[in-house]
Write an enzyme that holds these catalytic residues in place. Structure first.
Site, mmCIF file in Angstrom:
data_model
loop_
_atom_site.group_PDB
_atom_site.id
_atom_site.type_symbol
_atom_site.label_atom_id
_atom_site.label_comp_id
_atom_site.label_asym_id
_atom_site.label_seq_id
_atom_site.Cartn_x
_atom_site.Cartn_y
_atom_site.Cartn_z
ATOM 1 N N LYS A 124 -7.724 0.361 -5.960
ATOM 2 C CA LYS A 124 -8.768 1.324 -6.264
ATOM 3 C C LYS A 124 -9.317 1.178 -7.668
ATOM 4 C CE LYS A 124 -6.272 5.577 -4.010
ATOM 5 N NZ LYS A 124 -7.472 5.850 -3.280
ATOM 6 N N ARG A 132 -1.255 7.596 6.002
ATOM 7 C CA ARG A 132 -0.986 7.782 7.574
ATOM 8 C C ARG A 132 0.110 6.728 7.961
ATOM 9 N NH1 ARG A 132 -7.123 6.368 8.461
ATOM 10 N NH2 ARG A 132 -7.084 7.359 6.431
HETATM 11 N N1 BES Z 1 -4.383 9.041 -1.634
HETATM 12 C C1 BES Z 1 -5.759 8.979 -1.027
HETATM 13 C C2 BES Z 1 -6.701 9.932 -0.810
HETATM 14 C C3 BES Z 1 -7.228 10.700 -1.761
HETATM 15 C C4 BES Z 1 -8.427 10.044 -2.355
HETATM 16 C C5 BES Z 1 -6.935 12.159 -2.284
HETATM 17 C C6 BES Z 1 -9.015 10.651 -3.621
HETATM 18 C C7 BES Z 1 -7.499 12.461 -3.168
HETATM 19 C C8 BES Z 1 -8.335 12.030 -3.968
HETATM 20 C C9 BES Z 1 -5.509 7.936 0.291
HETATM 21 O O1 BES Z 1 -4.336 7.163 0.140
HETATM 22 C C10 BES Z 1 -6.699 7.022 0.307
HETATM 23 O O2 BES Z 1 -6.454 6.288 -0.535
HETATM 24 N N2 BES Z 1 -7.358 7.270 1.034
HETATM 25 C C11 BES Z 1 -8.453 6.242 1.541
HETATM 26 C C12 BES Z 1 -8.674 5.872 3.134
HETATM 27 C C13 BES Z 1 -9.876 5.023 3.226
HETATM 28 C C14 BES Z 1 -9.331 3.543 2.754
HETATM 29 C C15 BES Z 1 -9.950 4.931 4.675
HETATM 30 C C16 BES Z 1 -9.848 7.217 1.059
HETATM 31 O O3 BES Z 1 -9.984 8.565 1.180
HETATM 32 O O4 BES Z 1 -10.650 6.460 0.263
HETATM 33 MN MN MN Z 2 -4.663 5.357 -0.801
#
Ligand code: BES
Ligand code: MN
Ligand code: ZN
Length: 498
Positions: free
Chosen positions: A282, A356
Site C-alpha cells: 500500500k 477474501r
Molecule cells: N483492508 C483493505 C480494505 C480497506 C481499504 C478498508 C481502505 C478500509 C479502507 C483491503 O484488504 C484491501 O486492501 N482491499 C483492496 C482490494 C483491491 C486490491 C481489489 C482495496 O480496496 O483497495
Molecule cells: Mn488489503
C-alpha cells in the site's frame, strides 16, 4: 467499564445529580421537562430562548449553569430541531450531542429526560436503549497506550439515569439490561480495534477469545495453529500469512444456549491485524489506518460477548481468522496460485486483496457446524467506502429475508447497512486463465466483486456479508474504532433468541 444505566423518578427540578438533560425543539417549543425547569426557575429558560442564546436547533447542546430554583447545578439543553420533523436520526443526534457535552463536564453522573420525547414509531424501550448506547459511545476514552496518569482528580463520567419513565417497568429495565450488554460488546470491539498492531497481533486476538471463554460458563474456545490449518488444507489463509513473523491463528468460540442439535448462528470476522498490502504494498499515506483491518473480528467477538452476557437462547459460533499481511522474502506474490480448503484454486493478482483469501477458508470451515445462518463482517474494500461513505455498512446476500432482517436491525440500532446486489452478472469479473477464480475483479464494483468472491465458498448456505470498511472506524489522526457492527449483529441475535 461501560456507563451504569438506571431509571430515575425525580422531577426535573428536584434532580440532585450534578447535571440534568432536557430537550428543546426549535421555534420555542419546550419539552415537558424543559417547561418544568422553566416554570420552577421563574422563566429562566424561556428568557434564554427569547434572547436567541438557546435555539433548540439540531446538533446543538448547551450547558446552563446555576439556574435558580432547581436542584441540579447544570442543565444541558439538547436541540431536537423542529418538532414535526423529529425522527429517529434527529433524536439520535440530540442524544449524541448531549452526551458529548456531558463527558466534557467535571461530573460523574447525570439524569436525562430525553426518553420522554416522542419519536414517531419508536417505543420507550427503543428510546432507552438508544439513549444508553449513544451515551456510552461518547463516554468511552482510549487510554491503554498512554503513559499511566497519576490518579486524576477530575471525576469521570460513569453513570446516567433516565427519568420521565415509568419506574419498575419490565420492558424499560430489559432495555437497559440489553443496552449494557451491547455497550460492553461495543467497548470490547473498540478497544481491540484501537490497540496498535504490535500489541494486537493474531496471538493477542486468540488470547482475548480464550479469556472470554475462561470468564463465561457455557463458552468454549479452540485456537487452530498453523499446523492445524495445514492439515485442513487452508492454503488460501496460509498464503496470506506467509510474509509475517506473527503466526496465524484461527479462533473458534462457541456458545451453547439452545439444544445441542439446534443449528448455530455462525459469525465470521476478518482479523487482519495489520494490512500492509503485502508485496502489492500500500502507499505510505494512511497505511497506519490498516491496524483497523481486524475490526470485523473485533465486531463479531463483541457481538458474541453481548450475546453470552444476555445468555441468549441460541447456539452461536464465532470464527476469527487472525492473520497479518506483510511483505518479506517468504511472502505470497501476485501470480501465485493458492489452493483453498474448499479445493477451489485462486490466482492471486493482488496481495492486497487478502481479506477474501482468509475469509474463504474460514467460510468453508464454518460449514462443518451446519449453520442456521452465516454472517461475516469485514473491512473488505475501499470500494465500499466510495459507494456508501462512512455512514452505512455494505450488506450483500442473496437471501432477501435475511437482508430484510439485518437491515431492520441496523435501522433499529442506528448502525445502518445498505444492500448492494450480488447478481451473477458480476461473477465473470473474477474469471482467471490459470485458476478457478481470481482474487480481484477489476476496476468496477469492487465491493460487490469481493462479495461475489466470498459467495463462491458458501455452497448455498444462508449467508450474508457485511463490508464495514467505511463504518468500523472514524477517520483522522485521532479517529477511533466505532464498535460497528456490534449493535446490528447483537440486535439480530437478540431477535433470533427463543
Ligand atoms: N483492508 C483493505 C480494505 C480497506 C481499504 C478498508 C481502505 C478500509 C479502507 C483491503 O484488504 C484491501 O486492501 N482491499 C483492496 C482490494 C483491491 C486490491 C481489489 C482495496 O480496496 O483497495
Ligand atoms: Mn488489503
Ligand atoms: Zn485488508
Amino acid at each position: 467499564m461501560t456507563l451504569k444505566f438506571t431509571l430515575a423518578a425525580d422531577a426535573p427540578e428536584a434532580v440532585a445529580a450534578p447535571a440534568v438533560v432536557v430537550g428543546l425543539y426549535e421555534d420555542r417549543v419546550l419539552t415537558p421537562a424543559a417547561a418544568r425547569i422553566d416554570e420552577k426557575s421563574g422563566g429562566a429558560l424561556k428568557r434564554l430562548v427569547e434572547g436567541g442564546d438557546v435555539t433548540g436547533k439540531p446538533g446543538t447542546a448547551v450547558v446552563l449553569f446555576g439556574i435558580g430554583g432547581i436542584g441540579a447545578p447544570r442543565v444541558v439543553v439538547a436541540g431536537l430541531g423542529e418538532q414535526k420533523k423529529l425522527d429517529a436520526a434527529a433524536y439520535h443526534r440530540a442524544l449524541t450531542e448531549s452526551a458529548r457535552v456531558l463527558k466534557g463536564l467535571p461530573i460523574e453522573s447525570a439524569v436525562s429526560y430525553l426518553a420522554e420525547v416522542d419519536v414517531p414509531n419508536r417505543d420507550m424501550a427503543w428510546k432507552l436503549r438508544t439513549a444508553a448506547l449513544a451515551a456510552d459511545l461518547q463516554a468511552y476514552r482510549y487510554t491503554s497506550t498512554f503513559k499511566p496518569k497519576e490518579k486524576s482528580k477530575t471525576p469521570q463520567f460513569d453513570a446516567i439515569a433516565f427519568a420521565g419513565v415509568k419506574a419498575g417497568d419490565a420492558a424499560s429495565e430489559r432495555a437497559l439490561h440489553e443496552a449494557t450488554a451491547i455497550a460492553n460488546g461495543v467497548r470490547f470491539a473498540r478497544e481491540l480495534g484501537n490497540l496498535p498492531p504490535n500489541i494486537c497481533n493474531p496471538a493477542y486476538i486468540a488470547a482475548q477469545a480464550q479469556k472470554i471463554a475462561g470468564e463465561h460458563a457455557g463458552v468454549t474456545c479452540e485456537v487452530l495453529e498453523r499446523e492445524d490449518m495445514q492439515k485442513l488444507g487452508m492454503g488460501s489463509l496460509l498464503g496470506v500469512s506467509r510474509g509475517s513473523d506473527n503466526p496465524p491463528k484461527l479462533v473458534v468460540l462457541k456458545w451453547q444456549g439452545a439444544g445441542a442439535k439446534t443449528r448455530p448462528y455462525v459469525l465470521v470476522g476478518k482479523g487482519i491485524t495489520f494490512d500492509s498490502g503485502g508485496i502489492s504494498l500500500k502507499p505510505g499515506a494512511g497505511m497506519e489506518e490498516m491496524k483497523f483491518d481486524m475490526c470485523g473480528a473485533a465486531g463479531v467477538l463483541g457481538a458474541f460477548l453481548a450475546a453470552i452476557e444476555l445468555k441468549l437462547k441460541l447456539n452461536l459460533v464465532c470464527i476469527v481468522p487472525a492473520v497479518e499481511n506483510m511483505p518479506d522474502g517468504n511472502a505470497y506474490r501476485p501470480s501465485d496460485i493458492l489452493t483453498s480448503m474448499s479445493g477451489l484454486t485462486i490466482e492471486v493478482l493482488n496481495t492486497d486483496a487478502e481479506g477474501r483469501l482468509i475469509l474463504c477458508d474460514a467460510l468453508t470451515y464454518a460449514q462443518r457446524f451446519e449453520p442456521e445462518v452465516i454472517i461475516d463482517a469485514a473491512t473488505l474494500t475501499g470500494a465500499c467506502v466510495v459507494a456508501l461513505g462512512k455512514h452505512a455498512s455494505g450488506l450483500m446476500t442473496k437471501d432477501d429475508e435475511l437482508a430484510e432482517q439485518l437491515l431492520k436491525c441496523g435501522n433499529e440500532t442506528m448502525d445502518r447497512a445498505w444492500r448492494l446486489p450480488l447478481w451473477d452478472d458480476y461473477q465473470q469479473q473474477l474469471e482467471s486463465g490459470f485458476a478457478d477464480v481470481a482474487n480481484i475483479g477489476g476496476k468496477y464494483a469492487g465491493a460487490i466483486t469481493a462479495g461475489c468472491f466470498l459467495s463462491r465458498f458458501v455452497n448455498g448456505c444462508r449467508w450474508a456479508h457485511l463490508d464495514i470498511a467505511g463504518t468500523a472506524w472514524e477517520e483522522g489522526r485521532k479517529g477511533l474504532a466505532t464498535g460497528r457492527p456490534v449493535p446490528l449483529l447483537a440486535q439480530y441475535l437478540i431477535d433470533r433468541s427463543a
